[in-house]
Design a protein around this motif. Structure first.
Motif, PDB file in Angstrom:
ATOM      1  N   GLU A 256       0.833  -1.295   0.020  1.00 17.35           N
ATOM      2  CA  GLU A 256      -0.159   0.142  -0.110  1.00 17.35           C
ATOM      3  C   GLU A 256       0.996   1.316   0.130  1.00 17.35           C
ATOM      4  O   GLU A 256       1.785   1.405   0.796  1.00 17.35           O
ATOM      5  CB  GLU A 256      -1.026  -0.022   1.271  1.00 17.35           C
ATOM      6  N   VAL A 257       0.458   2.217  -0.973  1.00 20.83           N
ATOM      7  CA  VAL A 257       1.400   3.218  -1.241  1.00 20.83           C
ATOM      8  C   VAL A 257       0.445   4.353  -0.799  1.00 20.83           C
ATOM      9  O   VAL A 257      -0.452   4.728  -1.870  1.00 20.83           O
ATOM     10  CB  VAL A 257       2.245   3.355  -2.385  1.00 20.83           C
ATOM     11  N   VAL A 258       0.775   5.289  -0.152  1.00 18.33           N
ATOM     12  CA  VAL A 258       0.091   6.547   0.266  1.00 18.33           C
ATOM     13  C   VAL A 258       0.437   7.603  -0.866  1.00 18.33           C
ATOM     14  O   VAL A 258       1.568   8.245  -0.826  1.00 18.33           O
ATOM     15  CB  VAL A 258       0.018   7.010   1.697  1.00 18.33           C
ATOM     16  N   LEU A 259      -0.442   7.951  -1.852  1.00 16.09           N
ATOM     17  CA  LEU A 259      -0.009   8.895  -2.770  1.00 16.09           C
ATOM     18  C   LEU A 259       0.030  10.290  -2.526  1.00 16.09           C
ATOM     19  O   LEU A 259       0.710  11.328  -2.485  1.00 16.09           O
ATOM     20  CB  LEU A 259      -0.735   8.736  -4.118  1.00 16.09           C
ATOM     21  N   TYR A 260      -1.348  10.553  -1.802  1.00 16.11           N
ATOM     22  CA  TYR A 260      -1.533  12.021  -1.341  1.00 16.11           C
ATOM     23  C   TYR A 260      -2.508  11.808  -0.319  1.00 16.11           C
ATOM     24  O   TYR A 260      -3.196  11.080   0.158  1.00 16.11           O
ATOM     25  CB  TYR A 260      -2.545  12.815  -2.482  1.00 16.11           C
ATOM     26  N   SER A 261      -2.405  12.994   0.718  1.00 18.05           N
ATOM     27  CA  SER A 261      -3.105  13.102   1.833  1.00 18.05           C
ATOM     28  C   SER A 261      -3.985  14.309   2.056  1.00 18.05           C
ATOM     29  O   SER A 261      -3.422  15.579   1.522  1.00 18.05           O
ATOM     30  CB  SER A 261      -2.543  13.024   3.246  1.00 18.05           C
ATOM     31  N   TYR A 262      -5.151  14.450   2.355  1.00 17.71           N
ATOM     32  CA  TYR A 262      -6.056  15.605   2.093  1.00 17.71           C
ATOM     33  C   TYR A 262      -6.041  16.398   3.203  1.00 17.71           C
ATOM     34  O   TYR A 262      -6.023  16.047   4.430  1.00 17.71           O
ATOM     35  CB  TYR A 262      -7.596  15.218   1.894  1.00 17.71           C
ATOM     36  N   GLN A 263      -5.473  17.858   2.891  1.00 18.83           N
ATOM     37  CA  GLN A 263      -5.390  18.980   4.055  1.00 18.83           C
ATOM     38  C   GLN A 263      -6.352  19.679   4.063  1.00 18.83           C
ATOM     39  O   GLN A 263      -6.666  20.530   3.040  1.00 18.83           O
ATOM     40  CB  GLN A 263      -4.029  19.435   3.785  1.00 18.83           C
ATOM     41  N   ALA A 264      -7.357  19.688   5.119  1.00 25.23           N
ATOM     42  CA  ALA A 264      -8.534  20.393   5.043  1.00 25.23           C
ATOM     43  C   ALA A 264      -8.269  22.034   5.084  1.00 25.23           C
ATOM     44  O   ALA A 264      -9.095  22.670   4.487  1.00 25.23           O
ATOM     45  CB  ALA A 264      -9.114  19.993   6.139  1.00 25.23           C
TER      46      ALA A 264
END
Length: 369
Positions: A256-264
């Motif tokens: 599992e590779v985390v590509l992007y994380s949402y920053q509110a």
């Protein structure tokens, strides 16, 4: 960046098929990656997983007979899928039953489906194509069919996740990688079970009018081997993107590779994957792997509901006197009346003149936090 850890002496040891294997937890214990020094049925050769244990297999937690506690401190465990079994009606019987539209009201099947519960904080997953990934990076919001991560954590390779895709394709987009959006549910009321009632029209749509697998009306994914409960966002509406939602990639080896994380705060996606993983974005149209984040629009605070030609819809946007509509109750008659096109499994959209819209109203949907 997150990858599946390799087998280590500190990891759990689980019993699968009467054999004890070293393992690693996946998705907080919803599934396990098993390691073996020798070839075994269902195991794949993956020398990168460790020279001493080159064979591995992904299995759901329900397939493992002995496991340690799986919940992380402060992270409530999800309710498992409960299947009432006896000699005459085993797991295979229930799985076959889940694939029969006529069995939607069967008490046994209804009991199994009712055990899949979404609570506040449940991790939800939507498997994406490369085109859909590009859409979410550019501002799409969670909508349509999705699943609890707890129920699909063992499906991690492009071939395994094909059963969960909503875009009508059977495999990866020219590259051996699949993508997913993961977020936490803010309110159980945001999700419906696609069984009967308002969703009956979906089961009657002809193959030419749909993308992805047929909607069975039993509440389960169409599959010859899996028993996976499915959900749909209520009225097929967009949901606000929660902080720390992630866009993921799963290459052929199942990491599992985390590509992007949402920053509110920025309403955008922060790049997480290092240079060694950016080749996974090669199949994504129009997306630069070096882009830090793409600002998105404001999260919806209300839903605008309308009727057009007697068909209930929700408004996505307005442009020059025209409205982009999404059908709230898709079915053969609604699709024929509006000329709506299928965008993905269960999601039908069309354009309508604003002057022809009736019953225009705004519904506020606050969360009780």
């Amino acid at each position: 960046m997150t990858i599946t850890p390799q087998a280590s002496g500190n990891g759990p040891r689980v019993t699968y098929g009467g054999v004890v294997y070293p393992a690693e937890e996946i998705a907080r214990g919803a599934a396990y990656e098993l390691f073996s020094a020798e070839e075994a049925p269902g195991f794949e050769w993956a020398p990168g997983s460790g020279a001493a244990l080159p064979w591995r297999r992904f299995v759901h937690a329900t397939e493992v007979t002995v496991v340690p506690p799986v919940a992380e401190p402060g992270d409530e465990a999800e309710s498992p899928l409960l299947v009432p079994l006896h000699r005459e009606r085993g797991w295979a019987y229930v799985q076959r039953l889940s694939q029969q539209p006529a069995a939607a009201g069967d008490p046994t099947l209804a009991a199994v489906r009712a055990s899949a519960v979404v609570r506040r904080g449940t991790r939800m997953v939507k498997v994406l194509s490369a085109r859909q990934l590009a859409g979410y990076v550019r501002g799409w919001l969670p909508h349509g069919f999705c699943h609890r991560e707890h129920d699909v954590a063992h499906l991690r390779t492009p071939s395994a996740t094909a059963v969960l895709r909503t875009d009508g394709a059977d495999g990866p987009d020219g590259a051996d990688v699949t993508y997913a959006l993961r977020w936490r549910a803010a309110d159980p009321a945001d999700y419906d079970v696609p069984v009967g009632g308002a969703h009956r029209g979906l089961t009657a749509l002809a193959p030419r009018d749909r993308l992805g697998g047929a909607v069975l009306g039993t509440g389960f994914v169409p599959s010859s081997a899996q028993l996976v409960p499915e959900f749909v966002t209520r009225d097929f509406a967009d949901l606000p993107m929660p902080a720390n939602a992630t866009l993921l990639a799963y290459p052929a080896d199942g990491v599992e590779v985390v590509l992007y994380s949402y920053q509110a705060e920025q309403r955008g996606w922060l790049r997480m994957a290092g240079p060694q993983w950016r080749h996974l974005l090669a199949a994504v149209p129009g997306l630069s792997p070096d882009q830090e984040y793409v600002p998105t629009g404001e999260a919806p605070r209300s839903t605008r509901l309308v009727d057009w030609r007697g068909v209930p819809c929700l408004v996505l946007r307005e442009e020059s006197g025209w409205l982009r509509l999404r059908l709230r109750r898709p079915g053969p008659d609604a699709v024929a009346e509006t000329g709506a096109q299928c965008q993905e499994r269960g999601v039908y959209e069309t354009w309508a003149p604003a002057s022809e819209i009736t019953d225009d109203r705004v519904v506020d949907l606050p969360y009780a936090l």
